[in-house]
Design a protein around this motif. Structure first.
Motif, PDB file in Angstrom:
ATOM      1  N   GLY A   1     -12.590  33.425  29.915  1.00 18.92           N
ATOM      2  CA  GLY A   1     -12.930  34.332  30.992  1.00 18.92           C
ATOM      3  C   GLY A   1     -13.627  35.549  30.434  1.00 18.92           C
ATOM      4  O   GLY A   1     -14.072  35.563  29.283  1.00 18.92           O
ATOM      5  N   GLY A   2     -13.713  36.594  31.241  1.00 20.54           N
ATOM      6  CA  GLY A   2     -14.346  37.813  30.774  1.00 20.54           C
ATOM      7  C   GLY A   2     -13.429  38.651  29.918  1.00 20.54           C
ATOM      8  O   GLY A   2     -13.879  39.462  29.109  1.00 20.54           O
ATOM      9  N   THR A   3     -12.100  38.451  30.080  1.00 15.96           N
ATOM     10  CA  THR A   3     -11.136  39.306  29.398  1.00 15.96           C
ATOM     11  C   THR A   3     -10.320  38.554  28.352  1.00 15.96           C
ATOM     12  O   THR A   3     -10.051  39.067  27.276  1.00 15.96           O
ATOM     13  N   SER A   4      -9.893  37.331  28.680  1.00 22.53           N
ATOM     14  CA  SER A   4      -9.078  36.563  27.738  1.00 22.53           C
ATOM     15  C   SER A   4      -9.588  35.129  27.625  1.00 22.53           C
ATOM     16  O   SER A   4     -10.356  34.656  28.468  1.00 22.53           O
ATOM     17  N   THR A   5      -9.149  34.456  26.571  1.00 19.86           N
ATOM     18  CA  THR A   5      -9.508  33.054  26.345  1.00 19.86           C
ATOM     19  C   THR A   5      -8.230  32.232  26.215  1.00 19.86           C
ATOM     20  O   THR A   5      -7.309  32.620  25.504  1.00 19.86           O
ATOM     21  N   ASP A   6      -8.182  31.094  26.917  1.00 16.93           N
ATOM     22  CA  ASP A   6      -6.996  30.244  26.948  1.00 16.93           C
ATOM     23  C   ASP A   6      -7.350  28.844  26.455  1.00 16.93           C
ATOM     24  O   ASP A   6      -8.351  28.265  26.874  1.00 16.93           O
ATOM     25  N   VAL A   7      -6.514  28.330  25.561  1.00 16.10           N
ATOM     26  CA  VAL A   7      -6.740  27.003  24.990  1.00 16.10           C
ATOM     27  C   VAL A   7      -5.499  26.150  25.224  1.00 16.10           C
ATOM     28  O   VAL A   7      -4.364  26.612  25.037  1.00 16.10           O
ATOM     29  N   SER A   8      -5.714  24.902  25.653  1.00 22.58           N
ATOM     30  CA  SER A   8      -4.599  23.985  25.930  1.00 22.58           C
ATOM     31  C   SER A   8      -4.990  22.573  25.525  1.00 22.58           C
ATOM     32  O   SER A   8      -6.150  22.286  25.238  1.00 22.58           O
ATOM     33  N   ARG A   9      -3.991  21.709  25.517  1.00 24.11           N
ATOM     34  CA  ARG A   9      -4.209  20.297  25.194  1.00 24.11           C
ATOM     35  C   ARG A   9      -3.545  19.433  26.250  1.00 24.11           C
ATOM     36  O   ARG A   9      -2.419  19.709  26.683  1.00 24.11           O
TER      37      ARG A   9
END
Length: 335
Positions: free
Chosen positions: A293-301
């Motif tokens: 996103g513009g503020t945070s980055t999220d990673v998942s599996r």
């Protein structure tokens, strides 16, 4: 953009909203089944709330100007990174922690775990509470009162804290999972004093371990004011429309009952579910979800089933909550 057709026409509009720190995305399903999409800034001088502004924009453009009420809108579902970003960027409310006398440093000490045991210089995460007050009174592990609660000291401490401008309280007392009497009385005095929010540990997380229970309660108190302000604003302008928030676990819950600590990964959880849906459509067995996103980055599996975790560390703070397994960092496209 030409509209897409949804599977089933409905009698009223329904909306799904993803409110991030930078942009807010709104998908509206019209009564005829058409999908309408808007993307607007989450903060703007042109409107007070992006969620409401985006929904009204769709209704004005495609809904023949119908108002935002239960006559025309049946449901609004919201996923948000409001709590996520507030925790990562340390933008929560000042909190006063109330804990038993002798345990003032309990949450700072924690479990004394060192993730990098050979690192010579340890940078501890910033504490979430602004001040700590100790409570005279003690309940043992069997739930028996060993020492009566000193209510006068509690009241004087609350008056001092209130005069300092703090409006959010976290109450974490020994063995409250077994006997909550002291916590309930402390919380009652806090509300009588006029505090905006009181998080009580046996209600937030009724577990035996006081460190985990305390840290989770503290997070709830830290995020509650900013989340509750957003929730109340939405509730006040949507009347009897069915309003739900996505929880960090990926499920939906009524807006009136959701706790702030359950929405820390509200928005990112939607990304995990989206990854799973797209993987199924593409017949892909293993997939990595990367949601910047513009503020945070999220990673998942996603490997065929949702992976859940119950002990979580976000922004350096460890707490307990039922969540989908997502790694999130304060590094988005705009930050």
């Amino acid at each position: 953009m030409s509209p897409k057709k949804n599977s089933v026409p409905t009698e009223k509009w329904s909306f799904s909203v993803d409110m991030g720190g930078t942009f807010t995305d709104i998908i509206g399903v019209a009564p005829d089944g058409q999908l309408r999409v808007q993307k607007i800034l989450s903060k703007s001088g042109e409107y007070k709330d992006a969620t409401l502004a985006g929904i009204r924009k769709i209704l004005e453009e495609f809904g023949k100007g119908c108002p935002l009420n239960e006559k025309y809108v049946s449901r609004i579902r919201i996923g948000t990174t409001l709590a996520t970003n507030a925790l990562l960027e340390r933008r929560g409310s000042p909190v006063a922690l109330f804990v038993n006398i002798g345990f003032k440093d309990l949450l700072e000490i924690g479990y004394q775990a060192r993730p990098e045991i050979f690192k010579l210089v340890i940078k501890k995460p910033e504490l979430l509470y602004s001040t700590v007050k100790t409570v005279v009174g003690r309940i043992n592990a069997e739930g028996k009162i060993l020492k009566a609660l000193d209510e006068e000291k509690v009241r004087l401490d609350f008056e001092e804290i209130y005069s300092d401008g703090i409006r959010s309280i976290a109450v974490v007392l020994m063995h409250s999972w077994k006997n909550p009497d002291h916590e309930l009385r402390v919380a009652q005095i806090a509300r009588e004093t006029g505090f905006d929010h009181v998080s009580v540990s046996h209600q937030v997380l009724p577990l035996i371990r006081i460190v985990s229970r305390g840290q989770t309660t503290l997070i709830d108190a830290y995020l509650a004011t900013i989340f509750n302000r957003y929730r109340e604003r939405i509730l006040s302008e949507t009347g009897n429309i069915d309003l739900e928030f996505m929880k960090s676990s990926g499920g939906l819950t009524p807006a009136k009952t959701v706790l702030a600590k359950d929405t820390i990964l509200s928005g990112p959880a939607g990304g995990v579910i989206g990854t799973a849906h797209i993987s199924g459509k593409a017949d892909v067995q293993e997939a990595i979800g990367f949601d910047m996103g513009g503020t945070s980055t999220d990673v998942s599996r996603f490997g065929g089933e949702f992976h859940r975790v119950y002990e979580v560390t976000t922004g350096g703070i460890q707490y307990q909550s039922d969540q989908l397994d997502v790694e999130t960092v304060a590094a988005g496209g705009g930050s």
